[in-house]
Design a protein around this motif. Structure first.
Motif, PDB file in Angstrom:
ATOM      1  N   SER A   1      39.097  41.846  33.706  1.00 22.55           N
ATOM      2  CA  SER A   1      39.537  43.187  33.300  1.00 22.55           C
ATOM      3  C   SER A   1      39.990  43.182  31.841  1.00 22.55           C
ATOM      4  O   SER A   1      39.710  44.128  31.104  1.00 22.55           O
ATOM      5  CB  SER A   1      40.641  43.719  34.222  1.00 22.55           C
ATOM      6  OG  SER A   1      41.850  43.038  34.022  1.00 22.55           O
ATOM      7  N   ASP A   2      40.652  42.111  31.409  1.00 20.44           N
ATOM      8  CA  ASP A   2      41.067  41.997  30.009  1.00 20.44           C
ATOM      9  C   ASP A   2      39.853  41.900  29.084  1.00 20.44           C
ATOM     10  O   ASP A   2      39.796  42.570  28.055  1.00 20.44           O
ATOM     11  CB  ASP A   2      41.979  40.788  29.801  1.00 20.44           C
ATOM     12  CG  ASP A   2      43.349  40.945  30.450  1.00 20.44           C
ATOM     13  OD1 ASP A   2      43.725  42.087  30.784  1.00 20.44           O
ATOM     14  OD2 ASP A   2      44.036  39.913  30.622  1.00 20.44           O
ATOM     15  N   VAL A   3      38.898  41.072  29.457  1.00 21.37           N
ATOM     16  CA  VAL A   3      37.692  40.895  28.641  1.00 21.37           C
ATOM     17  C   VAL A   3      36.915  42.210  28.535  1.00 21.37           C
ATOM     18  O   VAL A   3      36.415  42.567  27.463  1.00 21.37           O
ATOM     19  CB  VAL A   3      36.800  39.777  29.232  1.00 21.37           C
ATOM     20  CG1 VAL A   3      35.400  39.808  28.637  1.00 21.37           C
ATOM     21  CG2 VAL A   3      37.450  38.416  29.002  1.00 21.37           C
ATOM     22  N   LEU A   4      36.831  42.951  29.635  1.00 22.02           N
ATOM     23  CA  LEU A   4      36.084  44.210  29.638  1.00 22.02           C
ATOM     24  C   LEU A   4      36.898  45.373  29.074  1.00 22.02           C
ATOM     25  O   LEU A   4      36.355  46.454  28.858  1.00 22.02           O
ATOM     26  CB  LEU A   4      35.609  44.536  31.055  1.00 22.02           C
ATOM     27  CG  LEU A   4      34.605  43.547  31.660  1.00 22.02           C
ATOM     28  CD1 LEU A   4      34.271  43.952  33.090  1.00 22.02           C
ATOM     29  CD2 LEU A   4      33.342  43.460  30.810  1.00 22.02           C
ATOM     30  N   GLY A   5      38.192  45.146  28.864  1.00 20.58           N
ATOM     31  CA  GLY A   5      39.038  46.192  28.282  1.00 20.58           C
ATOM     32  C   GLY A   5      39.334  47.335  29.229  1.00 20.58           C
ATOM     33  O   GLY A   5      39.432  48.483  28.806  1.00 20.58           O
ATOM     34  N   VAL A   6      39.456  47.016  30.524  1.00 24.16           N
ATOM     35  CA  VAL A   6      39.780  48.039  31.516  1.00 24.16           C
ATOM     36  C   VAL A   6      41.013  47.607  32.296  1.00 24.16           C
ATOM     37  O   VAL A   6      41.371  46.435  32.303  1.00 24.16           O
ATOM     38  CB  VAL A   6      38.600  48.294  32.492  1.00 24.16           C
ATOM     39  CG1 VAL A   6      37.396  48.837  31.750  1.00 24.16           C
ATOM     40  CG2 VAL A   6      38.232  47.056  33.278  1.00 24.16           C
ATOM     41  N   ASP A   7      41.648  48.555  32.934  1.00 22.92           N
ATOM     42  CA  ASP A   7      42.801  48.249  33.775  1.00 22.92           C
ATOM     43  C   ASP A   7      42.291  47.631  35.073  1.00 22.92           C
ATOM     44  O   ASP A   7      41.268  48.062  35.617  1.00 22.92           O
ATOM     45  CB  ASP A   7      43.580  49.534  34.063  1.00 22.92           C
ATOM     46  CG  ASP A   7      44.912  49.252  34.711  1.00 22.92           C
ATOM     47  OD1 ASP A   7      44.947  49.188  35.952  1.00 22.92           O
ATOM     48  OD2 ASP A   7      45.898  49.072  33.981  1.00 22.92           O
ATOM     49  N   ILE A   8      43.011  46.659  35.574  1.00 24.15           N
ATOM     50  CA  ILE A   8      42.588  45.978  36.806  1.00 24.15           C
ATOM     51  C   ILE A   8      42.458  46.961  37.976  1.00 24.15           C
ATOM     52  O   ILE A   8      41.613  46.788  38.850  1.00 24.15           O
ATOM     53  CB  ILE A   8      43.545  44.807  37.145  1.00 24.15           C
ATOM     54  CG1 ILE A   8      42.891  43.852  38.138  1.00 24.15           C
ATOM     55  CG2 ILE A   8      44.885  45.306  37.623  1.00 24.15           C
ATOM     56  CD1 ILE A   8      43.605  42.535  38.292  1.00 24.15           C
ATOM     57  N   SER A   9      43.247  48.017  37.961  1.00 19.99           N
ATOM     58  CA  SER A   9      43.178  49.004  39.044  1.00 19.99           C
ATOM     59  C   SER A   9      41.844  49.739  39.072  1.00 19.99           C
ATOM     60  O   SER A   9      41.466  50.297  40.099  1.00 19.99           O
ATOM     61  CB  SER A   9      44.336  49.999  38.943  1.00 19.99           C
ATOM     62  OG  SER A   9      44.210  50.773  37.765  1.00 19.99           O
ATOM     63  N   ASP A  10      41.108  49.731  37.952  1.00 16.22           N
ATOM     64  CA  ASP A  10      39.807  50.403  37.926  1.00 16.22           C
ATOM     65  C   ASP A  10      38.831  49.803  38.929  1.00 16.22           C
ATOM     66  O   ASP A  10      37.909  50.471  39.377  1.00 16.22           O
ATOM     67  CB  ASP A  10      39.186  50.325  36.526  1.00 16.22           C
ATOM     68  CG  ASP A  10      39.925  51.170  35.512  1.00 16.22           C
ATOM     69  OD1 ASP A  10      40.748  52.011  35.920  1.00 16.22           O
ATOM     70  OD2 ASP A  10      39.679  50.978  34.312  1.00 16.22           O
TER      71      ASP A  10
END
Length: 118
Positions: free
Chosen positions: A60-69
């Motif tokens: 999620s960090d690498v993709l730049g999204v929130d883990i909840s997504d």
């Protein structure tokens, strides 16, 4: 469909939307202290391997999204996710989030007014 399948499917969809190859994601994961092969990422995306919480957080960090997504059942209804995937600024995302919350309150009040409350 199992939730694991959905997570893998969402990882792949977000990765492709960001135009990142599996190899590029794997290289960036090393910066987050996660060693994963491209083949392992492929297995995760295709539901042939489960994913740990640590791996999911790093992805999620690498993709730049929130883990909840990765856990939303219907992302199409989430305006913030729609704009986040298009790399809008954090300020814009916060304003959109506020607007989305106001719309939800309005719709809830409309349901109450019409007697459609669940």
């Amino acid at each position: 469909m199992s939730e694991g399948y959905e997570i893998g499917k969402k990882i792949k969809a977000i990765r492709e939307e960001k135009r990142l190859s599996q190899s590029a994601v794997v290289e960036k994961l090393i910066e987050h202290d996660v060693n994963m092969s491209r083949e392992t990422l492929s297995k995760i995306e295709n539901n042939n391997r489960s994913i740990s919480a640590v791996e999911l957080k790093a992805i999620s960090d690498v993709l730049g999204v929130d883990i909840s997504d990765f856990f939303h059942e219907d992302e199409s209804e989430d305006i913030v996710t729609f704009f986040r995937k298009r790399n809008f600024s954090q300020n814009t995302l916060e304003e959109i989030s506020k607007l989305q919350d106001m719309v939800k309150v309005f719709l809830d009040h409309e349901k109450i007014y019409k007697g459609e409350q669940e």
